[in-house]
Design a protein around this motif. Structure first.
Motif, short mmCIF file in Angstrom:
data_model
loop_
_atom_site.label_atom_id
_atom_site.label_comp_id
_atom_site.label_asym_id
_atom_site.label_seq_id
_atom_site.Cartn_x
_atom_site.Cartn_y
_atom_site.Cartn_z
N PRO A 29 0.72 -1.66 -0.14
CA PRO A 29 -0.37 0.16 0.19
C PRO A 29 0.88 1.39 0.07
CG PRO A 29 -0.26 -1.48 2.19
CD PRO A 29 0.85 -1.93 0.99
N ASP A 30 1.71 1.31 0.76
CA ASP A 30 2.97 2.39 0.12
C ASP A 30 3.60 2.83 -0.51
OD1 ASP A 30 2.87 2.84 3.27
OD2 ASP A 30 4.95 1.26 3.48
N ARG A 31 3.63 1.61 -1.46
CA ARG A 31 3.75 1.75 -3.24
C ARG A 31 2.65 2.35 -3.66
NH1 ARG A 31 5.95 -2.45 -7.61
NH2 ARG A 31 5.49 -0.86 -9.69
N ALA A 32 1.53 2.68 -3.40
CA ALA A 32 0.67 2.44 -4.08
C ALA A 32 -0.09 4.19 -4.40
CB ALA A 32 -0.68 1.54 -3.76
N GLY A 33 0.44 4.35 -2.74
CA GLY A 33 0.00 5.63 -1.84
C GLY A 33 1.13 6.53 -2.89
N ARG A 34 2.36 6.07 -3.49
CA ARG A 34 3.09 6.72 -3.75
C ARG A 34 3.07 7.24 -4.93
NH1 ARG A 34 7.28 3.46 -1.08
NH2 ARG A 34 7.83 2.64 -3.01
N VAL A 35 2.49 5.66 -5.67
CA VAL A 35 1.62 5.73 -7.21
C VAL A 35 0.38 7.30 -7.13
CG1 VAL A 35 0.50 5.25 -9.03
CG2 VAL A 35 2.06 3.86 -7.70
N ASP A 101 8.82 2.10 -8.65
CA ASP A 101 6.87 2.19 -8.43
C ASP A 101 6.44 1.86 -10.53
OD1 ASP A 101 6.81 2.55 -5.53
OD2 ASP A 101 6.93 4.59 -5.77
N PHE A 102 7.63 2.91 -11.10
CA PHE A 102 6.88 2.99 -12.39
C PHE A 102 7.35 2.37 -13.70
CE2 PHE A 102 4.77 6.65 -10.59
CZ PHE A 102 3.68 6.53 -10.37
N GLU A 103 7.98 1.05 -13.14
CA GLU A 103 9.26 0.17 -13.90
C GLU A 103 9.20 0.33 -15.34
OE1 GLU A 103 8.24 -4.37 -12.36
OE2 GLU A 103 7.15 -3.13 -10.96
N SER A 104 7.68 0.36 -15.86
CA SER A 104 7.74 0.21 -17.22
C SER A 104 6.49 1.31 -17.76
CB SER A 104 7.53 -1.30 -17.26
OG SER A 104 6.39 -1.56 -17.33
N ASP A 105 7.05 1.91 -18.75
CA ASP A 105 5.58 3.44 -19.57
C ASP A 105 4.61 2.02 -19.38
OD1 ASP A 105 7.48 4.49 -19.68
OD2 ASP A 105 7.37 4.68 -22.23
N GLU A 106 4.38 0.84 -19.53
CA GLU A 106 2.67 0.19 -19.58
C GLU A 106 2.14 -0.20 -18.52
OE1 GLU A 106 5.91 -1.50 -21.15
OE2 GLU A 106 5.33 -1.03 -23.06
N ILE A 107 2.82 -0.35 -16.85
CA ILE A 107 2.49 -0.44 -15.90
C ILE A 107 2.46 1.29 -15.81
CG2 ILE A 107 3.41 -0.49 -13.05
CD1 ILE A 107 5.02 -3.05 -14.46
N ALA A 108 3.02 2.12 -16.28
CA ALA A 108 2.33 3.08 -15.29
C ALA A 108 1.41 3.72 -16.34
CB ALA A 108 3.36 3.92 -15.93
N GLU A 109 0.87 3.16 -17.91
CA GLU A 109 0.02 3.58 -18.24
C GLU A 109 -1.45 2.90 -17.30
OE1 GLU A 109 0.26 2.90 -22.02
OE2 GLU A 109 1.78 3.71 -22.72
N ASP A 110 -1.39 1.58 -16.78
CA ASP A 110 -2.06 1.05 -16.25
C ASP A 110 -2.86 1.67 -14.92
OD1 ASP A 110 -2.51 -0.80 -18.63
OD2 ASP A 110 -1.28 -2.42 -17.34
#
Length: 149
Positions: A29-35, A101-110
């Motif tokens: 959840p910490d990562r989710a909060g940063r995202v 947290d945003f390890e790839s552009d695809e993950i960032a887009e999701d």
């Protein structure tokens, strides 16, 4: 009117748990909060102050706090031409953990798309449409392709 900070904290923790689940980050959840914070700060830096104020007026208290944290309305609006530019911008707000947290552009887009799906629960379709009007074409497509069906 009394302020019940314990209630805001409880609502925020419940939201973060649900948001983390939406992003498949239930175990982090910490990562989710940063995202969440990075995406909201990226959004507020590319839309007008007026649109930001209209958006924040519709958010629950726990999301208002995330949105306005560190905000200076005197900061110039950032120019973003495409999805990649927005991803770079949100990574810049994320700081040292951005590559994790945003390890790839695809993950960032999701994550971006999922964040707007969650925001839709709190923000009127008219306000989302106003925000859409201020975004670059390819970013509009990513975010809103399934929201306005």
């Amino acid at each position: 009117m009394s302020l019940n900070f314990n209630q805001y904290a409880a609502e925020g923790n419940t939201f973060l748990k649900e948001y983390a689940k939406e992003l498949c980050l239930s175990e982090d959840p910490d990562r989710a909060g940063r995202v969440l914070s990075s995406i909201l700060h990226g959004l507020r830096s590319i839309i007008s102050v007026e649109e930001s104020l209209q958006l924040v007026a519709q958010l629950p208290m726990f999301l208002k706090a995330v949105y306005v944290n560190g905000w200076s309305i005197k900061t110039n609006k950032k120019r973003v031409k495409d999805v990649e530019g927005f991803i770079d911008l949100i990574r810049s707000f994320n700081g040292k953990t951005s590559l994790y947290d945003f390890e790839s552009d695809e993950i960032a887009e999701d994550y971006i798309y999922s964040t707007f799906l969650v925001l839709r629960r709190y923000v009127s379709s008219g306000e989302l449409d106003d925000i859409r009007g201020e975004l670059p074409k390819r970013l509009k497509g990513l975010i809103f392709e399934h929201i306005f069906v």
